[in-house]
Design a protein around this motif. Structure first.
Motif, PDB file in Angstrom:
ATOM      1  N   MET A 179       0.855  -1.182   0.000  1.00 30.19           N
ATOM      2  CA  MET A 179       0.000   0.000   0.000  1.00 30.19           C
ATOM      3  C   MET A 179       0.896   1.238   0.000  1.00 30.19           C
ATOM      4  N   ASP A 180       0.657   2.124  -0.949  1.00 23.39           N
ATOM      5  CA  ASP A 180       1.579   3.245  -1.159  1.00 23.39           C
ATOM      6  C   ASP A 180       0.988   4.611  -0.816  1.00 23.39           C
ATOM      7  N   ASP A 181       1.896   5.542  -0.619  1.00 25.11           N
ATOM      8  CA  ASP A 181       1.621   6.991  -0.556  1.00 25.11           C
ATOM      9  C   ASP A 181       1.070   7.491   0.775  1.00 25.11           C
ATOM     10  N   GLY A 182       0.884   6.614   1.758  1.00 23.50           N
ATOM     11  CA  GLY A 182       0.425   7.074   3.060  1.00 23.50           C
ATOM     12  C   GLY A 182       1.606   7.521   3.914  1.00 23.50           C
ATOM     13  N   PRO A 183       1.401   7.723   5.198  1.00 19.00           N
ATOM     14  CA  PRO A 183       0.090   7.575   5.827  1.00 19.00           C
ATOM     15  C   PRO A 183      -0.818   8.768   5.504  1.00 19.00           C
ATOM     16  N   THR A 239      -5.799   6.196   6.580  1.00 17.84           N
ATOM     17  CA  THR A 239      -5.007   4.978   6.820  1.00 17.84           C
ATOM     18  C   THR A 239      -5.420   4.272   8.107  1.00 17.84           C
ATOM     19  N   ALA A 240      -5.863   5.029   9.099  1.00 13.25           N
ATOM     20  CA  ALA A 240      -6.307   4.411  10.360  1.00 13.25           C
ATOM     21  C   ALA A 240      -7.462   3.446  10.099  1.00 13.25           C
ATOM     22  N   LYS A 241      -8.349   3.834   9.189  1.00 15.15           N
ATOM     23  CA  LYS A 241      -9.489   2.955   8.859  1.00 15.15           C
ATOM     24  C   LYS A 241      -9.009   1.682   8.161  1.00 15.15           C
ATOM     25  N   VAL A 242      -7.982   1.827   7.339  1.00 13.87           N
ATOM     26  CA  VAL A 242      -7.411   0.654   6.675  1.00 13.87           C
ATOM     27  C   VAL A 242      -6.820  -0.282   7.722  1.00 13.87           C
ATOM     28  N   HIS A 287      -3.073   2.037  -3.395  1.00 15.39           N
ATOM     29  CA  HIS A 287      -2.781   3.271  -2.660  1.00 15.39           C
ATOM     30  C   HIS A 287      -3.791   3.465  -1.523  1.00 15.39           C
ATOM     31  N   ASP A 288      -3.307   3.300  -0.297  1.00 21.01           N
ATOM     32  CA  ASP A 288      -4.211   3.503   0.844  1.00 21.01           C
ATOM     33  C   ASP A 288      -4.536   4.980   1.022  1.00 21.01           C
ATOM     34  N   LYS A 315      -9.427   7.211  -1.326  1.00 18.83           N
ATOM     35  CA  LYS A 315     -10.675   6.779  -0.708  1.00 18.83           C
ATOM     36  C   LYS A 315     -11.300   5.619  -1.490  1.00 18.83           C
ATOM     37  N   SER A 316     -11.265   5.717  -2.829  1.00 16.98           N
ATOM     38  CA  SER A 316     -11.867   4.671  -3.657  1.00 16.98           C
ATOM     39  C   SER A 316     -11.180   3.326  -3.402  1.00 16.98           C
ATOM     40  N   THR A 317      -9.862   3.367  -3.243  1.00 13.67           N
ATOM     41  CA  THR A 317      -9.135   2.123  -2.987  1.00 13.67           C
ATOM     42  C   THR A 317      -9.438   1.600  -1.591  1.00 13.67           C
ATOM     43  N   ARG A 318      -9.536   2.524  -0.646  1.00 13.00           N
ATOM     44  CA  ARG A 318      -9.853   2.074   0.713  1.00 13.00           C
ATOM     45  C   ARG A 318     -11.183   1.333   0.742  1.00 13.00           C
ATOM     46  N   SER A 319     -12.148   1.823  -0.049  1.00 15.07           N
ATOM     47  CA  SER A 319     -13.426   1.103  -0.017  1.00 15.07           C
ATOM     48  C   SER A 319     -13.392  -0.162  -0.871  1.00 15.07           C
ATOM     49  N   ALA A 320     -12.318  -0.345  -1.644  1.00 15.45           N
ATOM     50  CA  ALA A 320     -12.168  -1.598  -2.402  1.00 15.45           C
ATOM     51  C   ALA A 320     -11.523  -2.698  -1.557  1.00 15.45           C
ATOM     52  N   TYR A 321     -10.771  -2.337  -0.537  1.00 14.09           N
ATOM     53  CA  TYR A 321      -9.990  -3.324   0.218  1.00 14.09           C
ATOM     54  C   TYR A 321     -10.818  -4.488   0.790  1.00 14.09           C
ATOM     55  N   PRO A 322     -11.995  -4.241   1.384  1.00 12.76           N
ATOM     56  CA  PRO A 322     -12.717  -5.402   1.926  1.00 12.76           C
ATOM     57  C   PRO A 322     -13.007  -6.450   0.860  1.00 12.76           C
ATOM     58  N   ARG A 323     -13.424  -6.014  -0.317  1.00 15.16           N
ATOM     59  CA  ARG A 323     -13.750  -6.980  -1.384  1.00 15.16           C
ATOM     60  C   ARG A 323     -12.492  -7.592  -1.985  1.00 15.16           C
TER      61      ARG A 323
END
Ligand SMILES: [Zn+2]
Length: 190
Positions: A1-5, A9-12, A146-147, A150-158
């Motif tokens: 996962m790139d470009d954070g924090p 990122t806390a939600k991830v 990229h964490d 936002k779009s990627t963060r909501s993709a992580y569960p799936r």
């Protein structure tokens, strides 16, 4: 996962904890100094923190001195936050030159690229990102995401559930290579 924090990122990290997944975070030094607690939490929760440079410049065309400075400042930020030096470096935009390999070799860092790129920075749509990752992931793949998005963060569960459903085990980069990685060498997949 790139470009954070990043602020999200806390939600991830919450998600990864809930799903018992350990990830590899390539953090940007100047963002790391603003959120050292997030880096500490990453390490505490079993994730691996790698360097993604000080402020994400293009490495191509950077003088050797500026390149070393980028790497040094990022390492210092990570060390101050976590107490540990990074052993992995992912160059911004994946730009690897012989100079990058030499500089990383001198710092004891392996260069980590990827073989699966859902282009999540371009198409900021969770469905698209999920589909691309699940379509292209293979045994031994390193997946770039990229964490910070936002779009990627909501993709992580799936992504996590989908990869597991296909029989994959999600591991950190050092686990993927059974810790046999060499400083200055480039890794795309296992
Ligand atoms: Zn990046």
């Amino acid at each position: 996962m790139d470009d954070g924090p990043a602020p999200g990122t806390a939600k991830v990290l919450d998600l990864l904890r809930r799903k018992h997944v350990r990830a590899t975070f390539f953090v940007v030094g100047e963002r790391a100094v603003r959120s050292p607690a997030l880096l500490r939490r990453m390490v505490r929760e079993g994730h691996v923190v790698g360097s993604h440079s000080w402020n994400h410049p293009e490495f191509l065309g950077l003088s050797a001195r500026r390149l070393r400075r980028q790497l040094f400042r990022a390492d210092r930020a990570i060390r101050r936050a976590t107490g540990q030096r990074p052993r992995l470096m992912r160059p911004p935009f994946g730009e690897v030159t012989p100079e990058v390999r030499t500089a990383c070799g001198a710092l004891g860092e392996a260069v980590v690229l990827w073989d699966v790129d859902p282009r999540d920075w371009k198409d900021r749509e969770a469905d698209t990102v999920v589909k691309r990752v699940l379509k292209h992931a293979r045994r031994g793949s390193i997946i770039l995401t990229h964490d910070s998005l936002k779009s990627t963060r909501s993709a992580y569960p799936r992504i996590i559930d989908g990869l597991r459903k296909r029989g994959f085990t999600l591991v950190t980069v050092p686990q993927l290579f059974a810790r046999r990685m060499h400083a200055g060498r480039v890794y795309l997949h296992a």
